[in-house]
Write an enzyme that holds these catalytic residues in place. Sequence first.
Site, PDB file in Angstrom:
ATOM      1  N   GLU B 172       0.825  -1.210   0.000  1.00 11.66           N
ATOM      2  CA  GLU B 172       0.000   0.000   0.000  1.00 11.66           C
ATOM      3  C   GLU B 172       0.862   1.263   0.000  1.00 11.66           C
ATOM      4  OE1 GLU B 172      -2.830  -0.474   3.166  1.00 11.66           O
ATOM      5  OE2 GLU B 172      -3.836  -2.123   2.130  1.00 11.66           O
ATOM      6  N   GLU B 485      -5.484  -6.727   1.435  1.00 10.17           N
ATOM      7  CA  GLU B 485      -4.231  -6.840   2.194  1.00 10.17           C
ATOM      8  C   GLU B 485      -3.595  -8.222   2.062  1.00 10.17           C
ATOM      9  OE1 GLU B 485      -7.019  -5.936   4.268  1.00 10.17           O
ATOM     10  OE2 GLU B 485      -6.834  -3.789   3.929  1.00 10.17           O
ATOM     11  N   GLU B 503      -7.107  -6.453  -3.262  1.00  7.86           N
ATOM     12  CA  GLU B 503      -6.660  -5.080  -3.108  1.00  7.86           C
ATOM     13  C   GLU B 503      -5.163  -5.133  -3.374  1.00  7.86           C
ATOM     14  OE1 GLU B 503      -7.291  -1.582   0.127  1.00  7.86           O
ATOM     15  OE2 GLU B 503      -6.347  -3.422   0.834  1.00  7.86           O
ATOM     16  N   GLU B 509      -8.999   3.997  -0.819  1.00  2.59           N
ATOM     17  CA  GLU B 509      -9.089   4.384   0.590  1.00  2.59           C
ATOM     18  C   GLU B 509      -8.037   5.422   0.959  1.00  2.59           C
ATOM     19  OE1 GLU B 509      -8.580   0.825   2.917  1.00  2.59           O
ATOM     20  OE2 GLU B 509      -6.545   0.490   2.213  1.00  2.59           O
TER      21      GLU B 509
END
Lengths: 703, 703
Positions: B172, B485, B503, B509
């Site tokens: 991320e 995740e 994701e 987000e």
Amino acid sequence: MKRQSIYILLLTLLTCFEVIAQQLSSPDGDVVLEISINSNGTPSYQLFFKDKAVIKSSKLGFTLKESENLDNGFIILDSETSTFDETWKPVWGEESEIRNHYNEMLVKLKQESTGRLMNIRLRVFDEGVGFRYEFPEQPNLGHFIIEDEKTQFAMTGDHTAFWIPGDYDTQEYDYTESRLSEIRELMDKSITENLSQKSFSSTGVQTSLMMKTDDGIYINIHEAALIDYSVLHLELDDENMVFNAWLTPDVQGTKPYMIAPANTPWRTVMVSDDARDILASRMTYNLNDPCVLEDTSWIKPVKYVGVWWEMITGKSSWAYTNDFKAVKLGVTEYGTATPNGTHGATNKRVKELIDFAALHGFDGVLVEGWNVGWEDWFGHSKDYVFDFVTPYPDFNVDEIQAYAKSKGVEMIMHHETSSSVRNYERHLDAAYQFMKDHGYNAVKSGYVGDILPRGENHYSQWMINHYQYAIEKAADYEIMVNAHEAVRPTGIARTYPNLIGNESARGTEYQAFGGSKPNHVTVLPFTRLIGGPMDYTPGIFEMDISKLNPNNNSHVNSTIANQLALYVTMYSPLQMAADLPENYNKFLDAFQFIKDVAVDWDKSVYLEAEPGSYITIARKAKGTNNWFVGNVNGKQTRESNISLDFLDKDKKYTATIYADAKDANYKTNPQAYTIRKMKVTNKTKLSLNSVEGGGYAISIMEE
Amino acid sequence: MKRQSIYILLLTLLTCFEVIAQQLSSPDGDVVLEISINSNGTPSYQLFFKDKAVIKSSKLGFTLKESENLDNGFIILDSETSTFDETWKPVWGEESEIRNHYNEMLVKLKQESTGRLMNIRLRVFDEGVGFRYEFPEQPNLGHFIIEDEKTQFAMTGDHTAFWIPGDYDTQEYDYTESRLSEIRELMDKSITENLSQKSFSSTGVQTSLMMKTDDGIYINIHEAALIDYSVLHLELDDENMVFNAWLTPDVQGTKPYMIAPANTPWRTVMVSDDARDILASRMTYNLNDPCVLEDTSWIKPVKYVGVWWEMITGKSSWAYTNDFKAVKLGVTEYGTATPNGTHGATNKRVKELIDFAALHGFDGVLVEGWNVGWEDWFGHSKDYVFDFVTPYPDFNVDEIQAYAKSKGVEMIMHHETSSSVRNYERHLDAAYQFMKDHGYNAVKSGYVGDILPRGENHYSQWMINHYQYAIEKAADYEIMVNAHEAVRPTGIARTYPNLIGNESARGTEYQAFGGSKPNHVTVLPFTRLIGGPMDYTPGIFEMDISKLNPNNNSHVNSTIANQLALYVTMYSPLQMAADLPENYNKFLDAFQFIKDVAVDWDKSVYLEAEPGSYITIARKAKGTNNWFVGNVNGKQTRESNISLDFLDKDKKYTATIYADAKDANYKTNPQAYTIRKMKVTNKTKLSLNSVEGGGYAISIMEE
């Protein structure tokens, strides 16, 4: 439970130490526990027996990770005392009714600097004490991680102890009898090899720890109700003779992760001047919660034989083939593999065992090595090691099921996990369902080798949670569990009586791995059995293992009479006749005792006991008037003098006495026994000679 | 598969280096792979594109733990070449038919000193290569533990790269565009905070790694079919510009545990002089096994809305109450807890979403925060964090199920595991069964926070096995999985097409957590999407997050037109309209595109592409003649010139063009868009202006 404040609280304010002491006595007054807070706000306790100190002032508390410690700064907010007296009926046991009688004190502590609350609940029984820490739901304490439990057990002297090395993974050690001061020098020698082991200190020992003081007081330290916590070990400060609690860490070295509200397990200290009281105590069970299973009708004690000893001795093999360098379940092709010719769990052999069980009235047959994977089952940190549902080509589950049923025998399942615990949990539902679908109601599970998840320990909180998970899930399926290499029991079988056995100590298998000390079985009831029954697998008649396997020169350090006595002295609702049918067939007169002996009891009478030396127990078979007596003897020949005054005075009985022959010798002449029958009454007194590693067994049948 | 030996093997024996080189070309001849063995017996390879070196000589092999290494001493036993050309139909995808066309070489190696066998299988496609190591079943290699994979990727120069920091737990991160030589100095800045993260090197980067050479060659390094192995990272030797494979270790620092027969995942290198080829490539899927599910009729692409963005922005909460310091499931009493007034997943709100979905033709509604435990769900290494079946008091599962059914809308389940993976596996069967019992056919799973078993990494072999386990078990229940995740995909959805999304990158987000770079979405299709679809959750119309939550000043770095384009450019069979109904209701004309756009396609045409700058894609909706075009634009305003020559020449269409308004600005004026309708044919050419962080979307409906 009635709550009464009937005990006098001694609130003693000593100016110089600012100690506040509160005392709590046992129902009979002999055991007195005193709890104090010193000027730093550190709680401590002392224990007295018949006015003599048994545990000197010992601190209580915790250090925490990433948080202020819980070992000082406390004040007593309040304390409540009460008494409890209740009799409950276990599903199985050494007696059909158990009295749970204690006085209790709940000491409510507050740490002033943090506002955190910690309670200590203490229960004093006639035979000892249990105390635990309780963390109520509160605004200032949610999650916390225990760095170290700081509970101490300060000894009053250099006692004699029966100990095994502290270890995060195994209890499969011979006991060492020594002074506390000798532990350090004897540690290295006491650590024998195991497939998974991790010792932590040269003065670290395991519980339950049995001790004897020079003035004849017996002390036993253990824990009860080990749930969602890690195993308690003890590390001795051998300058001061103080045992410090040493919790088993997880893979990252941390101790239990806690969330308030929470309790620790009970820390227990049994004390008596009569060793028999330690054996007779039900304190460990009493400190556990009552049974939570609504229906327990499916839980039944079991006497069984099995395809097992022949693999343990190396006479046959768990594995089906020698073809494979490694096994990948689902990939490895068993159908075309060459049978190795030594596989134990074949249809033929299992049917022989079923026939033998049926002929002699055994309830069950255990079969190990029935499922694929044994060619490559440990030593490689293997994840997918077994699937628990796929049989070898020469083991037909349906055929065996039908055959056993036709003979009135129950099959006992075997689940070796090889400590690949994620894999076991993934297969658990399917494995248990497979059992139910094929008529298996009991499972022997095993945890050989290092744990997966890698780095975890057999006795860490992570694994304690696993064993509990397996027991609870088994209960959902109405399956009885006998877990080997799992954590030693702490009385949880009261709450989950489907936990009908554990190994968790050095069992009979070690007699085929080099032998155990001849007095081993005179120690186990004082140590390992304090928390619950052991699947010790007694009944070996052929002590020369080379007769089974020429490449195995191990010797069973026991006489046949000693082996028979174990069915009485090593209480378990699950008893195996571990030797091969072929060996029993040579001694059918002695085998008769194993056939006759009960596995569930109305009453037990502890006739003689001295740890390491001898144990003599009489038990009344449940729902009958028949009694069975067992004597195991330790390191030297001894005359056991017992009275049968436990018998009903109005009844007549026939006793069959299986005793060491005069020339019996556990090493050189272990198969020398005598059998004699005699009429007995409650007036009868017997004097019997037991050799080193020997003993006797008596069946007393009502006429 | 036809096996042909049609390629000329160049067996070049050079006296001084003893190099044996074998070459393999792509079907079109542009890509050439050469494999060699040097005088030490170390295998290596080189890659050429249109006669230019793309990968310089790079070593192959492994070092092993507790065993001789597998990186030298090899001889070539044999090599086999073949060609493969097949077209297969994916269950869902960017096109309804995928051609899998490659030339293959299997190089059989033997390590002379140990007798161990290791094969290297190489496949050369028109757009790149894949190679993997294979360990056949053999007498001399069973279990082995990889210490390091020594695969190299030697670059020919200081390329421009689009990279994120190497990490064992998260992807991320915003992408950094830099020269390879700049990675080291930019590393610290590129590592932004995450709830679980572990970087390993100041030159470590993740795959898929997108690069561009100074002479305009695009190179992409990734892996395919990551099964039972750990994630491949790359560590750059920035003196020599050589990437070395860096596998994700387990808790004990070790790399994959292997059992022969076994294969590694494929190591892939895509190469082209046209960036569009990278997007158009199906190489990653083609290197995975065909679908193993017999029936795939239950797998359906989904367009959905949900109770989610309101929690992400902080407008509402996952948690139901603020009463608890900590939560113990089964102990904590929710029935008497005070509702916090901000809980998102209430019956009322969920019904509003169902109404909105039904009104606008969405397939599904995702609800997060429906189940107990969210008051205390991460940050404490908590084991029993969720049970996945117990709803909050204000969420009535049956009522919602019935209401959704009455409206023709499917509910989408949410399983946040909080990375407590043992707990999830324990509940998985019950959780999936609960879904089937309540009409849920798809689940969004989440792995926020550090992994339990403690010390494990999100990307270690242990966890790769878990994600796979969850996918396969879901398939047993006919459940579609969208795992957040979790590990980034490697084309496994070909084999298990119920893995409909992941994701595993910086999703929308982050626009509520401080914002992502405006050109982020021009990079993701070249990196994260190479392995499979991303649940990017586009469709944000209100860019000023403080309008939702006054305490959140984050800004969505995107125009509305850019948000619309994402439904085309970010291919996924699972597309969310992530913003609140209230925000869509303010822009219903723009929202029309989201309503119209398809989620499954017959064909995709890659019109324009340059990583970090722009991507323009046209896709034909499955089973229709309607097309949708999306353009996302990067760092500077740009004119996009496209031809609609992909349209059927005999048909007439009406296009609706949603474009950035002239004064649109992703920061200051993101909601400025224009919508115009026009007739178009396959002769139409369009010139459209896209601002920084902007773009356009076009629906082209057959008349």
